[in-house]
Design an enzyme around this catalytic site. Structure first.
Site, short mmCIF file in Angstrom:
data_model
loop_
_atom_site.label_atom_id
_atom_site.label_comp_id
_atom_site.label_asym_id
_atom_site.label_seq_id
_atom_site.Cartn_x
_atom_site.Cartn_y
_atom_site.Cartn_z
N ARG A 29 37.01 -6.54 8.68
CA ARG A 29 37.24 -5.15 9.54
C ARG A 29 38.59 -4.99 9.19
NH1 ARG A 29 35.52 -8.40 15.29
NH2 ARG A 29 37.45 -9.31 14.55
N ARG A 38 31.33 -1.60 4.42
CA ARG A 38 30.22 -1.48 6.52
C ARG A 38 29.52 -0.86 6.61
NH1 ARG A 38 34.30 -2.69 10.61
NH2 ARG A 38 34.60 -0.14 10.25
N ASP A 74 28.02 -15.82 8.89
CA ASP A 74 28.09 -15.17 10.68
C ASP A 74 27.83 -16.46 10.71
OD1 ASP A 74 29.11 -13.14 12.49
OD2 ASP A 74 27.12 -14.28 13.47
N TYR A 151 25.46 -19.09 22.52
CA TYR A 151 24.42 -17.55 21.91
C TYR A 151 22.94 -17.83 22.54
CZ TYR A 151 28.94 -15.56 20.06
OH TYR A 151 30.51 -15.28 20.41
#
Length: 341
Positions: A29, A38, A74, A151
């Site tokens: 990022r 992105r 990810d 998560y």
């Protein structure tokens, strides 16, 4: 085979002229070329499109020349493959609309055919290996079973993962069943990554520091250790537990080739706790990359001197932040490449 094998030498504990360097979340990022991609494609499209994932992986290598690349992907592709819906919401992060909270929920979680369900990851590895052309090693990774459980049960990011802990402490049988399913899936997944061509793997236990030392052994480390045992004879394994300095002694006795250290544990303490027997990786505070480049270079040199150049991989203590200036990231990498003992 690999032209620059500094990273692999450090993982073996061999003597090197300087330590190798890479940065967690280096494919990402803070780079303008990443932001351009992105803006065109959503998060999981980037993960699932081998051409995009491989391009994102090599972007920081082209710009800075790190000693290792880490595949853009990810950790939450694992629960996705296990029949758990995962969304990535802009300006929010991961969101799981149907969190796992009961025994029935755990029963509905599958151990998938990872060869089929996660084929896009292996294709991305092959595409990345072509782009890298054996110049540097490629790292594959997975989240620790505990971090994935956090998560899956919480349903989103959290400051304390209270629902995840409540689930483990009030329904430990179901929790251990879920952890084992995640572990089995992760082992199969990482084995396929190795077949596809990664040269090392890292296990990210991002939320291990949420647990007490006793609970860490029960709900996290024993599952990480299963993964290490299953993979250690195939490639080097790096175990990184954020906030888990208390477990470094146990971790150092495992089959891991290296241990990640965050910035809350000094080099001296990390070496002391691991008895100097294992390669360590870390531990620059990512926020310190906001310091002036001259200061970054001074601190990096000091960090290398404190860890020692051998049995050491220079890295951050967690992932690089999105607001880090390009010149500061470059100063970090350059300081290591210019290092002379």
């Amino acid at each position: 085979m690999i032209k620059n094998d500094l990273f692999l030498k450090a993982l073996k504990g061999e003597t090197v002229e300087r330590p190798p360097v890479w940065m967690m979340r280096q494919a990402g990022r803070y780079l303008p070329e990443f932001i351009a991609i992105r803006e065109k494609y959503d998060f999981f499209t980037r993960c699932r499109t081998p051409e995009l994932a491989s391009e994102i992986t090599v972007q920081p290598i082209r710009r800075f020349g790190m000693d290792a690349a880490i595949l853009f992907c990810d950790i939450l592709v694992i629960p996705q493959a296990m029949n758990i819906e995962v969304q990535m919401k802009p300006n929010f992060g991961p969101y799981l609309p149907n969190p796992v909270r009961t025994q029935r929920d755990v029963d509905n979680v599958i151990v998938p055919d990872v060869i089929y369900e996660l084929d896009y990851v292996y294709q991305a590895i092959k595409a990345t290996k072509e782009l890298l052309n054996d110049d540097i090693p490629l790292i594959g990774f997975a989240g620790s079973p505990w971090t994935i459980l956090c998560y899956c049960v919480q349903g989103q990011g959290s400051k304390n993962f209270d629902k995840a802990k409540e689930f483990c402490f009030t329904n430990p049988i179901a929790a251990h069943q879920l952890l084992q399913k995640i572990t089995d899936t992760t082992i199969a997944y990482l084995k396929e990554k190795i077949r596809a061509g990664v040269n090392a793997v890292q296990i990210f236990d991002s939320w291990g520091g949420m647990l007490s030392p006793t609970d860490y052994k029960e709900f996290s480390w024993k599952y990480i250790n299963q993964i290490i045992e299953a993979l250690k004879d195939e490639v080097p394994v790096i175990a990184f537990g954020k906030g888990c300095w208390f477990a470094l002694g146990d971790m150092a006795k495992s089959g891991a080739s290296a241990l990640g250290v965050d910035w809350t544990c000094s080099a001296r303490n990390a070496r002391y706790l691991t008895k100097g027997n294992i390669t360590l990786q870390g531990n620059f505070d990512p926020s310190r990359l906001l310091s002036p480049p001259v200061e970054i270079k001074r601190m990096v040199n000091q960090m290398i001197n404190e860890f020692g150049k051998d049995k050491y991989i220079v890295n951050l203590g967690h992932g690089i932040l999105p607001n880090i200036p390009i010149d500061n990231a470059k100063a970090f990498i350059d300081a290591v490449k210019e290092y002379r003992a």
